[in-house]
Design an enzyme around this catalytic site. Structure first.
Site, PDB file in Angstrom:
ATOM      1  N   GLY A 176      36.003  12.362  41.791  1.00 29.09           N
ATOM      2  CA  GLY A 176      37.283  12.807  41.260  1.00 29.09           C
ATOM      3  C   GLY A 176      38.411  11.825  41.479  1.00 29.09           C
ATOM      4  CD  GLU A 225      37.589  15.158  44.357  1.00 28.52           C
ATOM      5  OE1 GLU A 225      37.110  15.475  43.268  1.00 28.52           O
ATOM      6  OE2 GLU A 225      37.604  13.982  44.768  1.00 28.52           O
ATOM      7  N   GLY A 280      40.481  11.852  49.434  1.00 28.31           N
ATOM      8  CA  GLY A 280      39.069  11.695  49.131  1.00 28.31           C
ATOM      9  C   GLY A 280      38.198  12.089  50.314  1.00 28.31           C
ATOM     10  CB  VAL A 281      34.613  12.847  50.430  1.00 33.39           C
ATOM     11  CG1 VAL A 281      33.565  13.257  51.457  1.00 33.39           C
ATOM     12  CG2 VAL A 281      34.896  13.998  49.472  1.00 33.39           C
ATOM     13  N   GLY A 282      35.418  11.603  53.373  1.00 34.43           N
ATOM     14  CA  GLY A 282      34.945  10.617  54.330  1.00 34.43           C
ATOM     15  C   GLY A 282      35.773  10.562  55.598  1.00 34.43           C
ATOM     16  CG  ASN A 283      33.700   9.692  59.074  1.00 32.76           C
ATOM     17  OD1 ASN A 283      33.716  10.901  59.230  1.00 32.76           O
ATOM     18  ND2 ASN A 283      32.580   8.977  59.106  1.00 32.76           N
ATOM     19  CG  ASN A 326      28.270   8.079  47.490  1.00 33.51           C
ATOM     20  OD1 ASN A 326      27.076   7.984  47.754  1.00 33.51           O
ATOM     21  ND2 ASN A 326      29.205   8.072  48.410  1.00 33.51           N
TER      22      ASN A 326
END
Length: 499
Positions: A380, A286, A260-263, A376
């Site tokens: 996905g 993704e 997934g997205v992020g730090n 948010n």
């Protein structure tokens, strides 16, 4: 090759968009998002509002976007409805005030919903591209997203021709728009880098009403370096994967990864890359982020299938300058392919996503604070978590300087149910939930993942519950959330019935 189509200024393009229209725009994260036209639409909205005229549009994109799209339109009060995902503070504030209708969706579902008209007709599509030919071949930029479907279904199309994006990056695309059911064929994709489509999206050239030239880079935010907390989470994930590999529960050649997205996600990927016990691997994901890109550059990662390049500006430049190296190591796909449940299961993807909160039984809330205010969206994560070979969720054990425990008796909102969640990881430890019954899950998650300051409180809740397949007390299960809303701290109020 845009000479066949009218050249418009962004302001002229915005004049083609009227109040109430459904407008679809490119973008999967800020990568490849429309920029010049949405800013011009926002300016048009302000002018019309000052004149006392209504102007708000319905907005579709592939996923989240950049400041020129969601931020600008929200700040101009130019959005009435939005789908399927967002990460914009101004837009989020208006959604949570009830000023903007927001439809949160699994990203793989969006293209089919558009094809079948679930949202109505798309009046105008605004799509960023690196090139467009007279016969309607559209070479997209740093993301593919849902743009191929938008181009097929829109009544009118505006192409944002971004001269600042490399045409070679645009040719990394592998575009497939599956047939509609009940005649949809299975996708013959059995390797993360296999190509099954074309390097361009197709549009009826008669629908292109104009070209807007632009040279703005993608509006990508920065990524912070790994800290002690994220490194601890990464350490537990790496240890788990190493043990699974040694036990033969992961094949020796390893499996494709999704992140997934992020730090925190970046830190976990860095940790996997640093492990000498995990072999070189592929990603089927993704978004391609900075940490896995560095692993691709070093050869630690053998290749990546993605929907967009959520990279640092210098990394985008590096791809352009060394395109011969990256051309065959990166594939950019439409989101209905990058997030396709059948492909995720077929390839045996190991999915790693983030949670806002997790309850005792493995339900995950990844979208809403206290069950009400959206952050948010689900994005996905559901596409991958439900269908992965291994479904891992990571999060810190606390938030807001310890005032919030991310481990709670019952999630205030559920995005991923217990049947789709196999492993929970915080900086405190890891809970492997596979084959574990509910009562044992609760103790495992509390002991391994909850912060020590909350463990006694959480255990006392379980001890006071009546026995059942699921241990819950519906009169007390949200007391920690009530403490937070009343006192600003889940531990506040020593007389809380949870404790």
């Amino acid at each position: 090759m845009s000479g066949a189509f009218p050249i418009l200024s962004a302001a002229e393009a915005a004049e083609l968009i009227d109040h109430g229209m459904l407008v679809a725009m490119s973008g999967f994260t800020p990568a490849g998002a429309a920029k010049a036209v949405p800013r011009a639409i926002a300016d048009r909205a302000k002018i019309l509002h000052e004149a006392g005229q209504p102007f708000r549009i319905r907005v579709l994109t592939g996923a989240s976007t950049g400041t020129s799209l969601d931020d600008a339109l929200a700040e101009a009060d130019a959005v009435s409805w939005r789908a399927p995902y967002q990460s914009s503070r101004p837009l989020r504030q208006r959604i949570n005030k009830g000023e903007v209708e927001f439809v949160d969706m699994h990203l793989s579902h969006l293209p089919q919903s558009v094809l079948f008209g679930h949202f109505g007709d798309i009046d105008v599509a605004v799509i960023e591209a690196t090139d467009v030919t007279e016969d309607g071949k559209v070479y997209l930029s740093t993301s593919v997203g849902a743009s191929p479907t938008f181009l097929l279904k829109a009544k009118k199309v505006i192409i944002e021709l971004n001269r600042g994006q490399s045409k070679e990056i645009g040719k990394m695309a592998d575009v497939v728009v599956p047939d509609t059911p009940p005649h949809r064929k299975s996708l013959a994709l059995d390797h993360p880098l296999q190509r099954i489509g074309t390097r361009y999206a197709q549009v009826d050239p008669s629908k292109i009403v104009g070209i807007v030239e632009n040279d703005q880079p993608d509006e990508l935010g920065g990524f912070t370096a790994s800290d002690e907390l994220s490194s601890a989470i990464a350490g537990y994930v790496v240890q788990f994967l190493t043990e699974e590999l040694a036990a033969g529960r992961i094949p020796k050649e390893f499996l494709p990864m999704q992140s997934g997205v992020g730090n925190v996600a970046n830190a976990v990927t860095e940790g996997i890359g640093a492990s000498t016990e995990i072999p070189d691997f592929y990603m089927y994901t993704e978004v391609l982020q900075p940490a896995p890109f560095r692993l691709l550059k070093s050869g630690r990662m053998k290749g990546a299938s993605s929907c967009g390049l959520t990279l640092l500006p210098e990394q985008i430049q590096e791809i352009s300058e060394d395109i011969d190296f990256y051309r065959d190591r990166i594939v950019l796909r439409p989101q209905e392919i990058s997030n396709n449940p059948a492909i995720v299961r077929q390839l045996g993807v190991i999915a790693m996503n983030t949670a806002l909160e997790v309850d005792f039984y493995g339900h995950v809330n990844s979208t809403h604070v206290c069950g009400q205010n959206i952050m948010n969206g689900i994005g996905g994560s559901g596409d991958f978590a439900r269908n992965a070979y291994l479904s891992i969720f990571v999060c810190p054990s606390t938030a807001k300087d310890g005032k919030i425990s991310t481990i709670v008796p019952m999630c205030s909102h559920v995005d991923h149910n217990e049947h789709s969640v196999e492993v929970i990881v915080t900086e405190q430890g890891l809970a492997d939930l596979r084959g574990v019954a509910p009562a044992q899950r609760a103790r495992l998650i509390i002991d391994n993942c909850a912060h020590p300051m909350y463990r006694d409180m959480l255990h006392r809740y379980i001890e006071k519950c009546k026995p059942g397949h699921i241990y819950h007390d519906l009169e007390r299960c949200f007391d920690m959330h009530r403490n937070l809303m009343r006192h600003g701290d889940m531990l506040a109020g020593e007389t809380s019935s949870v404790a």
